[in-house]
Design a protein around this motif. Sequence first.
Motif, PDB file in Angstrom:
ATOM      1  N   LEU A 101      -7.227 -21.778  11.432  1.00 24.65           N
ATOM      2  CA  LEU A 101      -7.021 -20.886  10.288  1.00 24.65           C
ATOM      3  C   LEU A 101      -5.549 -20.546  10.119  1.00 24.65           C
ATOM      4  N   LYS A 102      -5.145 -20.452   8.875  1.00 21.81           N
ATOM      5  CA  LYS A 102      -3.795 -20.025   8.538  1.00 21.81           C
ATOM      6  C   LYS A 102      -3.884 -18.777   7.679  1.00 21.81           C
ATOM      7  N   GLU A 103      -2.812 -18.018   7.669  1.00 22.80           N
ATOM      8  CA  GLU A 103      -2.748 -16.800   6.879  1.00 22.80           C
ATOM      9  C   GLU A 103      -3.035 -17.087   5.404  1.00 22.80           C
ATOM     10  N   TYR A 152      -0.226 -17.824  -3.901  1.00 22.81           N
ATOM     11  CA  TYR A 152       0.004 -16.843  -2.838  1.00 22.81           C
ATOM     12  C   TYR A 152       0.959 -17.408  -1.796  1.00 22.81           C
ATOM     13  N   ASP A 153       1.974 -16.620  -1.450  1.00 26.82           N
ATOM     14  CA  ASP A 153       2.970 -17.019  -0.454  1.00 26.82           C
ATOM     15  C   ASP A 153       2.978 -15.997   0.681  1.00 26.82           C
ATOM     16  N   PRO A 154       2.459 -16.349   1.849  1.00 27.67           N
ATOM     17  CA  PRO A 154       2.405 -15.406   2.974  1.00 27.67           C
ATOM     18  C   PRO A 154       3.782 -14.922   3.426  1.00 27.67           C
ATOM     19  N   GLN A 155       4.826 -15.704   3.142  1.00 27.41           N
ATOM     20  CA  GLN A 155       6.171 -15.286   3.539  1.00 27.41           C
ATOM     21  C   GLN A 155       6.663 -14.089   2.733  1.00 27.41           C
ATOM     22  N   ALA A 180       2.936  -9.747   2.661  1.00 28.81           N
ATOM     23  CA  ALA A 180       2.456  -9.465   4.023  1.00 28.81           C
ATOM     24  C   ALA A 180       1.080  -8.813   4.049  1.00 28.81           C
ATOM     25  N   SER A 181       0.378  -8.780   2.941  1.00 25.44           N
ATOM     26  CA  SER A 181      -0.881  -8.031   2.880  1.00 25.44           C
ATOM     27  C   SER A 181      -1.932  -8.533   3.871  1.00 25.44           C
TER      28      SER A 181
END
Length: 145
Positions: free
Chosen positions: A50-52, A66-69, A72-73
Motif C-alpha cells: 500500500l502507498k499513501e 492527489y499528490d501526497p507530497q 498531508a491529510s
Amino acid sequence: MTSQVPIDVPEIREALGRVLSSLAFRDREILQHLLEYLVARTLDGTADSLKEYAIGIDVFHKPNTYDPQSDASVRVQIGRLRRKLEQYYLDEGVADTLLLQLPKRHFAVIFERRAALSPSLPEVSAPLRAHRFAPLALLPWALTI
C-alpha cells in the motif's frame, strides 16, 4: 507484553468490531473506515504494498490528481488512528486479549495477542502522578543555600 500465537480471521474481525463500536471510535466514521480498510488489506496480503496515494484514493476519495507530497491529510488521519487505538487499549480495551496495532511508517495492521498476567505475579498498580513542584532538596540551587 504480547505473544506470537496464531490468530484466526473470525477472532480478528471480532476484535475489530469491539474497537469500531467503542466510545473512542464513536462518531469517527473516517477513522472507522480507515481501520476497516487497513485490516482488510492486511488480511488479503496487500497492505505491505500500500502507498499513501492508494489510501487517499480508496479511503478518502481524493481525485486522481492527489499528490501526497503536497497534501498531508492521509498522514494526519493515520496518526489520529494510531492515537485512537492507543487510547482504546489504555481505556475500554484494557482487557482485550487481541491487539490491533499500526506501527509507524507502515500500513499493515499487526495482530498480537496480549499475554495474560501470571497468577503468581502481583498486579502492577497505576503509576503515581508526578508532583507539580520538585522537592526542594532535588533542586540544584537549593543545595547551595
